[in-house]
Design an enzyme around this catalytic site. Structure first.
Site, PDB file in Angstrom:
ATOM      1  CG  ASP A 240      65.464  30.515 -59.401  1.00  0.00           C
ATOM      2  OD1 ASP A 240      64.510  31.296 -59.686  1.00  0.00           O
ATOM      3  OD2 ASP A 240      65.312  29.283 -59.325  1.00  0.00           O
TER       4      ASP A 240
ATOM      5  CG  ASP B 186      63.968  32.237 -63.916  1.00  0.00           C
ATOM      6  OD1 ASP B 186      64.951  31.489 -63.783  1.00  0.00           O
ATOM      7  OD2 ASP B 186      62.892  32.058 -63.322  1.00  0.00           O
TER       8      ASP B 186
ATOM      9  CG  ASP C 194      52.605  31.423 -64.587  1.00  0.00           C
ATOM     10  OD1 ASP C 194      53.134  32.552 -64.464  1.00  0.00           O
ATOM     11  OD2 ASP C 194      53.013  30.422 -63.985  1.00  0.00           O
TER      12      ASP C 194
HETATM   13  P1  ATP Z   1      59.826  30.342 -58.009  1.00  0.00           P
HETATM   14  O1  ATP Z   1      61.084  30.115 -58.801  1.00  0.00           O
HETATM   15  O2  ATP Z   1      59.969  31.248 -56.854  1.00  0.00           O
HETATM   16  O3  ATP Z   1      59.107  29.093 -57.668  1.00  0.00           O
HETATM   17  P2  ATP Z   1      58.962  31.610 -60.431  1.00  0.00           P
HETATM   18  O4  ATP Z   1      57.841  32.561 -60.668  1.00  0.00           O
HETATM   19  O5  ATP Z   1      60.342  32.101 -60.721  1.00  0.00           O
HETATM   20  O6  ATP Z   1      58.805  31.113 -58.953  1.00  0.00           O
HETATM   21  P3  ATP Z   1      59.508  29.480 -62.244  1.00  0.00           P
HETATM   22  O7  ATP Z   1      58.892  28.137 -62.288  1.00  0.00           O
HETATM   23  O8  ATP Z   1      60.946  29.614 -61.898  1.00  0.00           O
HETATM   24  O9  ATP Z   1      58.619  30.333 -61.265  1.00  0.00           O
HETATM   25  O10 ATP Z   1      59.230  30.146 -63.661  1.00  0.00           O
HETATM   26  C1  ATP Z   1      59.769  31.395 -64.014  1.00  0.00           C
HETATM   27  C2  ATP Z   1      58.734  32.214 -64.776  1.00  0.00           C
HETATM   28  O11 ATP Z   1      58.393  31.567 -65.998  1.00  0.00           O
HETATM   29  C3  ATP Z   1      57.405  32.395 -64.064  1.00  0.00           C
HETATM   30  O12 ATP Z   1      57.460  33.474 -63.170  1.00  0.00           O
HETATM   31  C4  ATP Z   1      56.456  32.633 -65.200  1.00  0.00           C
HETATM   32  O13 ATP Z   1      56.544  33.958 -65.665  1.00  0.00           O
HETATM   33  C5  ATP Z   1      57.008  31.724 -66.288  1.00  0.00           C
HETATM   34  N1  ATP Z   1      56.381  30.395 -66.270  1.00  0.00           N
HETATM   35  C6  ATP Z   1      56.846  29.292 -65.639  1.00  0.00           C
HETATM   36  N2  ATP Z   1      56.042  28.247 -65.835  1.00  0.00           N
HETATM   37  C7  ATP Z   1      55.047  28.683 -66.637  1.00  0.00           C
HETATM   38  C8  ATP Z   1      53.907  28.070 -67.219  1.00  0.00           C
HETATM   39  N3  ATP Z   1      53.625  26.782 -66.997  1.00  0.00           N
HETATM   40  N4  ATP Z   1      53.104  28.828 -68.017  1.00  0.00           N
HETATM   41  C9  ATP Z   1      53.391  30.140 -68.243  1.00  0.00           C
HETATM   42  N5  ATP Z   1      54.439  30.760 -67.720  1.00  0.00           N
HETATM   43  C10 ATP Z   1      55.267  30.069 -66.922  1.00  0.00           C
HETATM   44 MG    MG Z   2      62.151  30.981 -60.630  1.00  0.00          MG
END
Ligand code: ATP
Ligand code: MG
Length: 440
Positions: free
Chosen positions: A72, A74, A152
């Site tokens: 997805d 964001d 993160d």
């Molecule tokens: P995927 O959706 O492919 O699992 P993602 O990197 O997009 O991976 P998400 O959980 O959708 O992960 O979160 C989106 C973004 O928000 C992350 O890439 C990160 O930058 C931030 N993020 C999410 N969770 C945390 C956290 N616990 N602490 C700090 N930043 C976070």
């Molecule tokens: Mg994501």
């Protein structure tokens, strides 16, 4: 004297250090607008037209740079959730710890987050921390640079905008993508204490991307692992699903064990799971799940949890039987105990725990095939999962093989052959009647 006076004037005049972004122009990266979902582009455009900044951030940018297909997209913006909400009909503000906007565009929901800021300047009412340093609320808003610092991992803190089509990198994420490593932004121990789930996320991304974990990011894991006990069971359950049902479950499982996080997720079962047959059962179940996900087939946490919690069920059932409890109630009691004790660590919604227990329950019924039983069992809604589970138990060496093959043949047989199979069974059974044994 003069020198120190001069340098203190210089220091006084020097503005607070602002992290500088490395700007990677369109000609130097591989991301193109065509790779991005229409909904995400619409959200970005609408925010920009209303005078706000808007960037794709996180997995969207990371996975595109790696040549993959993001799950997805964001969006990060300087618009507050309330401001952004005005721009998207049918959108909702969700979350308490982090307030984010779910903007609905057609069938897609795009998460829009407002730039996070630093926790200084009397923002206590918008941010809250527990005694262990865990962030309970984090709604201090800031700018792009502070937002990057509060993400993160460096690979998750890359920002892409259709204004100029450049990538903005404040934390060295592009280099870490090139070097294929997961690196925490800031001091890893502090960041894990703020949110222990980041420990799980480190391993999840390492497994999914096949990245290594940078040394300083990895070092605190074993020591800080117990902090996972402070995370709400419902959030841990969601995270466990992402860890084990994201298509890289087996690899993630090995990392979780290697970095000693696994026992924090399944404390009552972790030691028993190290028994070779049970470990193999878990691996087979995870490998199976990974393969099904890759083939776009249906997967359920019920099956996976059935395998992961099985060691505790078997041991407890045996204990009860040694005390004289018959096999069937012993299994039921053992199942009840295993389920309720796990609930305290990771939640397990009823819609998964009930089928999980049926899979266990059927392990005692699959051997009993006389009369109409086999026919009836094969029509049970949980038969297929229970049969698959039986096959794994035979394959990992927990039980003698044989019964699985019988059921495989039974499913392939026609009506007459099935009756013949059951008849032959009854002939044998007449010679030596058996009482049901333990499921193990
Ligand atoms: P995927 O959706 O492919 O699992 P993602 O990197 O997009 O991976 P998400 O959980 O959708 O992960 O979160 C989106 C973004 O928000 C992350 O890439 C990160 O930058 C931030 N993020 C999410 N969770 C945390 C956290 N616990 N602490 C700090 N930043 C976070
Ligand atoms: Mg994501």
């Amino acid at each position: 004297m003069l020198n120190s006076l001069l340098s203190s004037i210089k220091r006084w005049r020097k503005p607070a250090p602002q992290p500088k972004a490395r700007i990677i122009p369109r000609s130097e990266h591989s991301i193109s607008r065509r790779d991005i979902s229409r909904a995400a582009l619409t959200v970005m455009k609408r925010l920009q037209e209303a005078g706000f900044e808007a960037y794709i951030v996180g997995g969207g940018v990371r996975d595109l740079l790696l040549g993959g297909h993001p799950k997805d997209f964001d969006i990060a913006t300087d618009a507050t959730p309330e401001d952004a909400k005005q721009l998207f009909r049918g959108s909702r503000i969700v979350g308490r710890r982090f307030r984010i906007l779910h903007a609905r565009i057609g069938r897609e929901v795009i998460e829009v987050t407002t730039f996070r800021g630093h926790h200084s300047n009397g923002a206590e009412h918008e941010a809250q921390q527990s005694q262990q340093g865990m962030l309970l609320r984090d709604n201090v808003y800031g700018d792009l640079a502070s937002d990057a610092a509060r993400r993160d991992f460096t690979v998750n803190a890359l920002y892409y905008t259709t204004r100029g089509f450049a990538i903005h990198d404040y934390t060295g994420g592009v280099t870490d993508i090139e070097q294929r490593q997961i690196r925490m932004i800031g001091d890893p121990a502090t960041r894990y204490k703020e949110d222990p789930v980041r420990m799980l996320r480190a391993l999840r991304f390492a497994a999914k991307l096949d990245f290594s974990i940078e040394e300083h990011t990895a070092t605190p894991l074993a020591n800080l692992a117990p902090l996972l006990r402070n995370v709400a069971p419902a959030r841990l359950f969601d995270e466990v699903l992402k860890l084990l049902m994201g298509g890289f479950g087996e690899r993630t499982f090995e990392l979780l064990r290697q970095y000693q996080l696994w026992p924090q997720l399944f404390p009552d079962n972790a030691a028993l799971l190290e028994e070779p047959a049970m470990l193999e059962l878990a691996r087979l179940a995870l490998r199976n799940t990974d393969a099904r996900i890759r083939a776009d087939k249906h997967v359920t946490p019920a099956f996976l949890f059935a395998a992961l919690l099985w060691p505790g069920v078997v041991v407890e059932q045996r204990r009860l039987m040694d005390q004289g409890t018959p096999a069937v109630p012993a299994l039921a009691q053992a199942a009840q105990k295993a389920t309720s004790s796990q609930l305290a660590h990771t939640a397990l919604p009823k819609r998964f725990s009930l089928p999980m227990r049926e899979i266990w329950d059927m392990q005692l019924r699959l051997p009993r095939r006389n009369g109409e039983r086999a026919q009836r069992l094969s029509q049970h809604p949980r038969f297929r999962a229970a049969y698959d589970f039986l096959l794994l138990r035979e394959q990992c060496g927990e039980i003698q093989p044989g019964l699985g093959t019988w059921w495989t043949d039974f499913q392939q047989a026609d009506e007459d052959q099935r009756q013949e199979m059951v008849r032959r069974l009854q002939q044998r059974g007449g010679r030596r009647r058996r009482r049901p044994k333990a499921a193990g």
